[in-house]
Every structure is written in structure tokens, then in C-alpha cells.
Write a protein that holds these residues in place. Structure first.
Motif, mmCIF file in Angstrom:
data_model
loop_
_atom_site.group_PDB
_atom_site.id
_atom_site.type_symbol
_atom_site.label_atom_id
_atom_site.label_comp_id
_atom_site.label_asym_id
_atom_site.label_seq_id
_atom_site.Cartn_x
_atom_site.Cartn_y
_atom_site.Cartn_z
ATOM 1 N N GLU A 23 30.198 4.258 6.020
ATOM 2 C CA GLU A 23 29.543 3.139 5.341
ATOM 3 C C GLU A 23 30.326 2.723 4.094
ATOM 4 O OE1 GLU A 23 25.502 2.037 2.897
ATOM 5 O OE2 GLU A 23 25.389 3.649 4.355
ATOM 6 N N ALA A 24 30.787 3.689 3.312
ATOM 7 C CA ALA A 24 31.533 3.375 2.091
ATOM 8 C C ALA A 24 32.836 2.655 2.415
ATOM 9 C CB ALA A 24 31.807 4.645 1.296
ATOM 10 N N HIS A 25 33.496 3.062 3.490
ATOM 11 C CA HIS A 25 34.749 2.402 3.874
ATOM 12 C C HIS A 25 34.493 0.955 4.285
ATOM 13 C CE1 HIS A 25 38.494 1.659 6.158
ATOM 14 N NE2 HIS A 25 38.999 2.373 5.176
ATOM 15 N N TRP A 26 33.432 0.717 5.060
ATOM 16 C CA TRP A 26 33.080 -0.655 5.432
ATOM 17 C C TRP A 26 32.701 -1.478 4.199
ATOM 18 C CZ3 TRP A 26 34.712 -2.938 9.456
ATOM 19 C CH2 TRP A 26 34.865 -2.258 10.670
ATOM 20 N N ARG A 27 32.055 -0.840 3.255
ATOM 21 C CA ARG A 27 31.693 -1.544 2.025
ATOM 22 C C ARG A 27 32.942 -1.945 1.247
ATOM 23 N NH1 ARG A 27 26.825 1.459 -1.015
ATOM 24 N NH2 ARG A 27 27.357 -0.129 -2.577
ATOM 25 N N TYR A 28 33.944 -1.057 1.187
ATOM 26 C CA TYR A 28 35.187 -1.411 0.499
ATOM 27 C C TYR A 28 35.879 -2.563 1.220
ATOM 28 C CZ TYR A 28 39.882 -1.322 -1.393
ATOM 29 O OH TYR A 28 41.076 -1.704 -1.971
ATOM 30 N N MET A 29 35.974 -2.473 2.532
ATOM 31 C CA MET A 29 36.626 -3.522 3.317
ATOM 32 C C MET A 29 35.906 -4.859 3.141
ATOM 33 S SD MET A 29 39.161 -1.968 4.765
ATOM 34 C CE MET A 29 39.634 -2.763 6.276
ATOM 35 N N SER A 30 34.589 -4.817 3.064
ATOM 36 C CA SER A 30 33.806 -6.035 2.848
ATOM 37 C C SER A 30 33.966 -6.542 1.419
ATOM 38 C CB SER A 30 32.334 -5.774 3.144
ATOM 39 O OG SER A 30 32.148 -5.422 4.502
ATOM 40 N N LEU A 31 33.954 -5.630 0.463
ATOM 41 C CA LEU A 31 34.108 -5.980 -0.945
ATOM 42 C C LEU A 31 35.393 -6.754 -1.189
ATOM 43 C CD1 LEU A 31 33.506 -5.654 -4.050
ATOM 44 C CD2 LEU A 31 34.731 -3.475 -3.885
ATOM 45 N N ILE A 32 36.489 -6.264 -0.641
ATOM 46 C CA ILE A 32 37.776 -6.906 -0.921
ATOM 47 C C ILE A 32 38.031 -8.120 -0.031
ATOM 48 C CG2 ILE A 32 38.751 -4.796 -1.900
ATOM 49 C CD1 ILE A 32 40.405 -4.503 0.701
ATOM 50 N N GLY A 33 37.202 -8.321 0.990
ATOM 51 C CA GLY A 33 37.305 -9.525 1.808
ATOM 52 C C GLY A 33 38.140 -9.401 3.059
ATOM 53 N N ILE A 34 38.438 -8.177 3.487
ATOM 54 C CA ILE A 34 39.201 -7.997 4.720
ATOM 55 C C ILE A 34 38.323 -8.220 5.942
ATOM 56 C CG2 ILE A 34 40.394 -6.267 6.140
ATOM 57 C CD1 ILE A 34 41.810 -5.342 3.658
ATOM 58 N N VAL A 35 37.055 -7.883 5.841
ATOM 59 C CA VAL A 35 36.095 -8.124 6.918
ATOM 60 C C VAL A 35 34.898 -8.877 6.336
ATOM 61 C CG1 VAL A 35 36.773 -6.067 8.240
ATOM 62 C CG2 VAL A 35 34.873 -5.922 6.637
ATOM 63 N N SER A 36 34.196 -9.558 7.215
ATOM 64 C CA SER A 36 32.976 -10.240 6.789
ATOM 65 C C SER A 36 31.931 -10.084 7.885
ATOM 66 C CB SER A 36 33.247 -11.722 6.516
ATOM 67 O OG SER A 36 33.716 -12.353 7.682
ATOM 68 N N ASP A 37 30.716 -10.317 7.545
ATOM 69 C CA ASP A 37 29.602 -10.239 8.494
ATOM 70 C C ASP A 37 29.402 -8.848 9.091
ATOM 71 O OD1 ASP A 37 29.078 -12.931 8.058
ATOM 72 O OD2 ASP A 37 30.426 -13.558 9.673
ATOM 73 N N VAL A 38 29.891 -7.821 8.417
ATOM 74 C CA VAL A 38 29.665 -6.441 8.873
ATOM 75 C C VAL A 38 28.422 -5.878 8.185
ATOM 76 C CG1 VAL A 38 30.618 -4.091 8.931
ATOM 77 C CG2 VAL A 38 32.113 -6.049 9.340
ATOM 78 N N LEU A 39 28.270 -6.214 6.928
ATOM 79 C CA LEU A 39 27.168 -5.701 6.111
ATOM 80 C C LEU A 39 26.291 -6.852 5.644
ATOM 81 C CD1 LEU A 39 29.279 -3.282 3.910
ATOM 82 C CD2 LEU A 39 27.815 -2.651 5.818
ATOM 83 N N PRO A 40 25.073 -6.536 5.268
ATOM 84 C CA PRO A 40 24.216 -7.590 4.711
ATOM 85 C C PRO A 40 24.866 -8.223 3.474
ATOM 86 C CG PRO A 40 22.932 -5.611 5.184
ATOM 87 C CD PRO A 40 24.379 -5.249 5.354
ATOM 88 N N ALA A 41 24.706 -9.532 3.346
ATOM 89 C CA ALA A 41 25.319 -10.268 2.237
ATOM 90 C C ALA A 41 24.902 -9.720 0.880
ATOM 91 C CB ALA A 41 24.973 -11.750 2.348
ATOM 92 N N GLU A 42 23.654 -9.240 0.780
ATOM 93 C CA GLU A 42 23.201 -8.732 -0.520
ATOM 94 C C GLU A 42 23.917 -7.439 -0.914
ATOM 95 O OE1 GLU A 42 20.145 -7.799 2.683
ATOM 96 O OE2 GLU A 42 21.023 -9.643 1.945
ATOM 97 N N VAL A 43 24.321 -6.629 0.054
ATOM 98 C CA VAL A 43 25.080 -5.411 -0.242
ATOM 99 C C VAL A 43 26.464 -5.786 -0.764
ATOM 100 C CG1 VAL A 43 26.152 -3.339 0.765
ATOM 101 C CG2 VAL A 43 23.827 -3.991 1.422
ATOM 102 N N VAL A 44 27.109 -6.722 -0.084
ATOM 103 C CA VAL A 44 28.445 -7.158 -0.489
ATOM 104 C C VAL A 44 28.385 -7.811 -1.875
ATOM 105 C CG1 VAL A 44 30.422 -8.616 0.100
ATOM 106 C CG2 VAL A 44 29.160 -7.431 1.915
ATOM 107 N N GLU A 45 27.397 -8.633 -2.103
ATOM 108 C CA GLU A 45 27.247 -9.305 -3.398
ATOM 109 C C GLU A 45 27.019 -8.277 -4.515
ATOM 110 O OE1 GLU A 45 27.649 -12.391 -5.869
ATOM 111 O OE2 GLU A 45 27.929 -12.480 -3.707
ATOM 112 N N ALA A 46 26.185 -7.283 -4.253
ATOM 113 C CA ALA A 46 25.939 -6.236 -5.257
ATOM 114 C C ALA A 46 27.228 -5.469 -5.556
ATOM 115 C CB ALA A 46 24.843 -5.288 -4.780
ATOM 116 N N ASP A 47 28.007 -5.178 -4.518
ATOM 117 C CA ASP A 47 29.281 -4.482 -4.737
ATOM 118 C C ASP A 47 30.258 -5.354 -5.517
ATOM 119 O OD1 ASP A 47 28.432 -2.157 -3.487
ATOM 120 O OD2 ASP A 47 29.397 -2.620 -1.569
ATOM 121 N N LYS A 48 30.295 -6.650 -5.211
ATOM 122 C CA LYS A 48 31.185 -7.560 -5.950
ATOM 123 C C LYS A 48 30.798 -7.609 -7.424
ATOM 124 C CE LYS A 48 32.628 -10.579 -2.209
ATOM 125 N NZ LYS A 48 32.624 -11.948 -1.648
#
Length: 109
Positions: A23-48
Motif C-alpha cells: 500500500e505504501a509503495h502504491w501511495r508513493y507512486m500515486s503521490l509523485i504522479g507515476i500512476v493514477s486511479d489506483v487509490l482514492p483521490a482523497e488519499v492521494v490529496e492527503a499525501d500531496k
């Protein structure tokens, strides 16, 4: 890290820890913008909002940084860097069929 090393290291983790690493690895990948639509938008926004220092671009493209990935995963999971590095390198190996060191060596040749 060699496949043998990351495999041996990850064998020391519990199933719950492995799930947290994934989960943490997917969150990092989503945070930096390498992947999208993997995690809920609110999780990515909170990480950003919580970890903007890890978002880096080069010519407008996301930059994956090994040290940042490990540090982010440690912060999110509370697990030791050795486990986070092992998960990061396992993921790279599964995606590319070689270790980061092998990729770097072939690019230098």
C-alpha cells in the motif's frame, strides 16, 4: 539489492507488514504522479498535502527517487528502511526484469 537479498529480507516480514509495504509503495507512486486511479483521490490529496517534498518533476515528468520512496514508505508504515528498500527493489525487479544496479550498469555501457 539482489533478488536473493530482497527475497530473504521480505521473508522476515509478516503478512500484515507486506500488505502495508504494498500500500505504501502504491501511495508513493500515486503521490509523485507515476500512476493514477489506483487509490482514492482523497488519499492521494492527503499525501500531496502531507508530503509535498517528495513530488519532483523533470521536464514536466514525475521523478521516481529511490531514497524518497524509502523515506516515504518508512513514514507511512513505521517499518524499517531495510524492509521498505527490499519492497521497492522487488517491485522494480518484477517490472523491469533486472535490478536497479543492473539497469544503471547497462545505461553506462
Amino acid at each position: 539489492m539482489t533478488p536473493e537479498k530482497f527475497t530473504d529480507t521480505l521473508k522476515t516480514a509478516t503478512p500484515s507488514q507486506l500488505e502495508s509495504l504494498d500500500e505504501a509503495h502504491w501511495r508513493y507512486m500515486s503521490l509523485i504522479g507515476i500512476v493514477s486511479d489506483v487509490l482514492p483521490a482523497e488519499v492521494v490529496e492527503a499525501d500531496k498535502n502531507g508530503y509535498p517534498q517528495f513530488i519532483k518533476l523533470d521536464a514536466g515528468l514525475p521523478v521516481f527517487n529511490d531514497a524518497d520512496c524509502t523515506t516515504f514508505m518508512e513514514a507511512i508504515t513505521g517499518l524499517p528502511s531495510e524492509l521498505c528498500e527490499a519492497w521497492r527493489d522487488k517491485d522494480y525487479y518484477e517490472l523491469h526484469g533486472e535490478t536497479p544496479e543492473e539497469t544503471a550498469a547497462s545505461q553506462e555501457a
